[in-house]
Design an enzyme around this catalytic site. Sequence first.
Site, PDB file in Angstrom:
ATOM      1  N   ASP A 199       5.898  28.046  70.164  1.00  0.00           N
ATOM      2  CA  ASP A 199       5.543  27.692  68.786  1.00  0.00           C
ATOM      3  C   ASP A 199       4.098  27.192  68.803  1.00  0.00           C
ATOM      4  O   ASP A 199       3.416  27.281  69.836  1.00  0.00           O
ATOM      5  CB  ASP A 199       6.511  26.623  68.226  1.00  0.00           C
ATOM      6  CG  ASP A 199       6.748  26.810  66.735  1.00  0.00           C
ATOM      7  OD1 ASP A 199       5.747  26.763  65.978  1.00  0.00           O
ATOM      8  OD2 ASP A 199       7.897  27.015  66.313  1.00  0.00           O
ATOM      9  N   HIS A 273       3.653  31.049  63.844  1.00  0.00           N
ATOM     10  CA  HIS A 273       4.064  30.018  64.818  1.00  0.00           C
ATOM     11  C   HIS A 273       3.477  30.299  66.210  1.00  0.00           C
ATOM     12  O   HIS A 273       4.127  29.996  67.223  1.00  0.00           O
ATOM     13  CB  HIS A 273       5.595  29.933  64.897  1.00  0.00           C
ATOM     14  CG  HIS A 273       6.212  29.259  63.700  1.00  0.00           C
ATOM     15  ND1 HIS A 273       6.331  27.903  63.575  1.00  0.00           N
ATOM     16  CD2 HIS A 273       6.715  29.779  62.552  1.00  0.00           C
ATOM     17  CE1 HIS A 273       6.907  27.609  62.412  1.00  0.00           C
ATOM     18  NE2 HIS A 273       7.139  28.733  61.772  1.00  0.00           N
ATOM     19  N   GLU A 350       8.216  32.089  58.512  1.00  0.00           N
ATOM     20  CA  GLU A 350       7.062  31.327  58.033  1.00  0.00           C
ATOM     21  C   GLU A 350       5.727  31.863  58.533  1.00  0.00           C
ATOM     22  O   GLU A 350       4.929  31.123  59.089  1.00  0.00           O
ATOM     23  CB  GLU A 350       7.219  29.853  58.453  1.00  0.00           C
ATOM     24  CG  GLU A 350       8.467  29.216  57.885  1.00  0.00           C
ATOM     25  CD  GLU A 350       8.708  27.817  58.393  1.00  0.00           C
ATOM     26  OE1 GLU A 350       9.078  26.964  57.581  1.00  0.00           O
ATOM     27  OE2 GLU A 350       8.549  27.561  59.600  1.00  0.00           O
TER      28      GLU A 350
HETATM   29  C1  ACM Z   1      12.802  27.879  60.541  1.00  0.00           C
HETATM   30  O1  ACM Z   1      13.406  26.821  60.301  1.00  0.00           O
HETATM   31  N1  ACM Z   1      11.500  27.952  60.379  1.00  0.00           N
HETATM   32  C2  ACM Z   1      13.500  29.058  61.010  1.00  0.00           C
END
Ligand code: ACM
Length: 631
Positions: A199, A273, A350
Amino acid sequence: MKYLFSTICLFTFLALILSPQISAQQLIPQPVAMNLSKGTFTLTASSTVGYNNTESRGAAEMFAKSIHIPTGFALTPVQRKSSAIQFNILAMPDTKIGKEGYLLSVSSKHVVISANTPAGLFYGMQTLLQLLPSEIMKKESVNISWNIPSVSIIDYPRFDWRGLMLDVSRHFFSKEDVKTYIEQMSRYKFNTFHWHLTDDNGWRIQIKSLPKLTEVGAWRVQRYGAFGSRSEPLPGEPATYGGFYTQEDIREIIQFAAERNVTIVPEIDLPGHSMAAIAAYPELSTRKDTSTRVNPGTHFAEWFSNGTFKMNIENALNPSDENVYQFLEKVFTEVAALFPGTYIHVGGDECYKGYWQQDSGCVTLMRKMNMEHVEQLQGYFMGRVEKILKSKGKKLLGWDEILEGGSISPDATVMSWRGVKGGIEAASKKHNVVMTPTTFAYLDYNQGDQTIDPPVYASLRVRKSYSFEPVPDGVDATYILGGQGNLWAENVPHLRAAQYLIYPRAWALSEVYWSPKEKKDWNDFSARMESHFMRADAAGINYSTAVFDAIIKTSKRNETLVFEMDTELSDLKIYFTIDDTMPDEYSPGYSGPVELPSGPITLRAVTYRNGKPIGHLITLKREELEKRAAK
Ligand code: ACM
């Protein structure tokens, strides 16, 4: 006479409390069928333990090892047909119990666990351990009678996928922590460990062909305090916080998990991410900003009220750059070689596309591919990733955003997190689905009052987790593989903090994913849950007791503030004060909505059970009460 009656009551009560028959009613998750009978099997230093073939040996040995320290008994399992405690792989498979079910029978002389597979025996063994007194969880020897109630159990899971996720990027959990997490989840019959390995805040898996991923990407500057508002790295500041798993570590953890019937699903979160990967290899992004650092939890994104967001720092891989796909080819060659499971999770969640929109390479690719929306670039990217995975014999799994942009094949599996709607849509398109909605399964949310539990942006009580039904109405159940609970670690600085968040909600989810839907019963579960608090105490495992606290809501009746209180457990009584005194059982007992008089008033509330305080004292000033009414 009165004295005699009380004495009889006391003895009956003690007998009930101490009876092994009671412990049979404390199993989590609840078995499919259980018949209790009179009598007890007593485990002693001379109890024999046996297994019928090489496949049943593992469970027998794990049982002997699990009981060794608390009982002090050194039992050595032996291959034979009949022992006091016998583990058998069935010669004739029992179709009803399938590949993870088991049969367990306890009489005063024998314990027999039978299953079609080693996995089934492992779960039968876990049930047997739960039938023993809670002291079996102790890390030192205890001198008690190790009684097991006479019982006959038939048990098998409702769903194939029963998972827990751990985010090791925001907090680096050591190899031993990860093993402990896996070991504890396997006791509640979870079989899938979703390992969120990469991440913005750390890349945690060694990729030998891309050494900077861990030399640079696994380390960030040390910061404390609320994640999302920490200060930026200073120029030249050494990155001292972090760590990663070597491939050797990973193989060791995979083996440890396999011995406990846990499959590991690694997640490499793409294309967003990815700030840690970009810190290591800035050329993978559109802006190629060499000052990008692994993020220590700064204010790197703006969230807007309509649910959209903007990244202040670029954190997505560039979908128009062929070098990115070569990078991914290298990453997935090594990931696929390490992990024996079917699935690789590739994130997809995201992903902010603002930097793509401004990039000439992305614009050219969109034109070439006749794309109208930048979202389609993510579809294109995921389609390319899926091809790479397929070439390595792996299946793609991603968060529900992978449905956007429409280039995913029906073979892709979707993890529904933004509620269950992504899962419903995915199932209607014939994708397999794992249900893990924020509303029931996000274990990073706090589970009690926002003023008691460490602050998190959302709340989820154990009763709500327990109420989760993974197959939404109208959805073809064959597409729902199961579900999991997710532990994001922005606010989790160590393993005990992780346990505090996981338990008791993971126990609730274990029952949601394992036990028959028809057996769901909150009052029954919550009583069993309390006995598992005792087991956790014996094991030194942390958990939240927010379930004992008052739930306080406010609203406005014309201009008057009204508060209402409730509890998750029906046998608690709430006492409160609004006169700046400490509440106790002599204070007003709550029985219905109360209008708050005007003035700088503070509400204090505490719960009692059987005349004893049990929950936290909750103290809410008028300002906080007003704020809640406005929500
Ligand atoms: C998430 O909670 N961004 C999958």
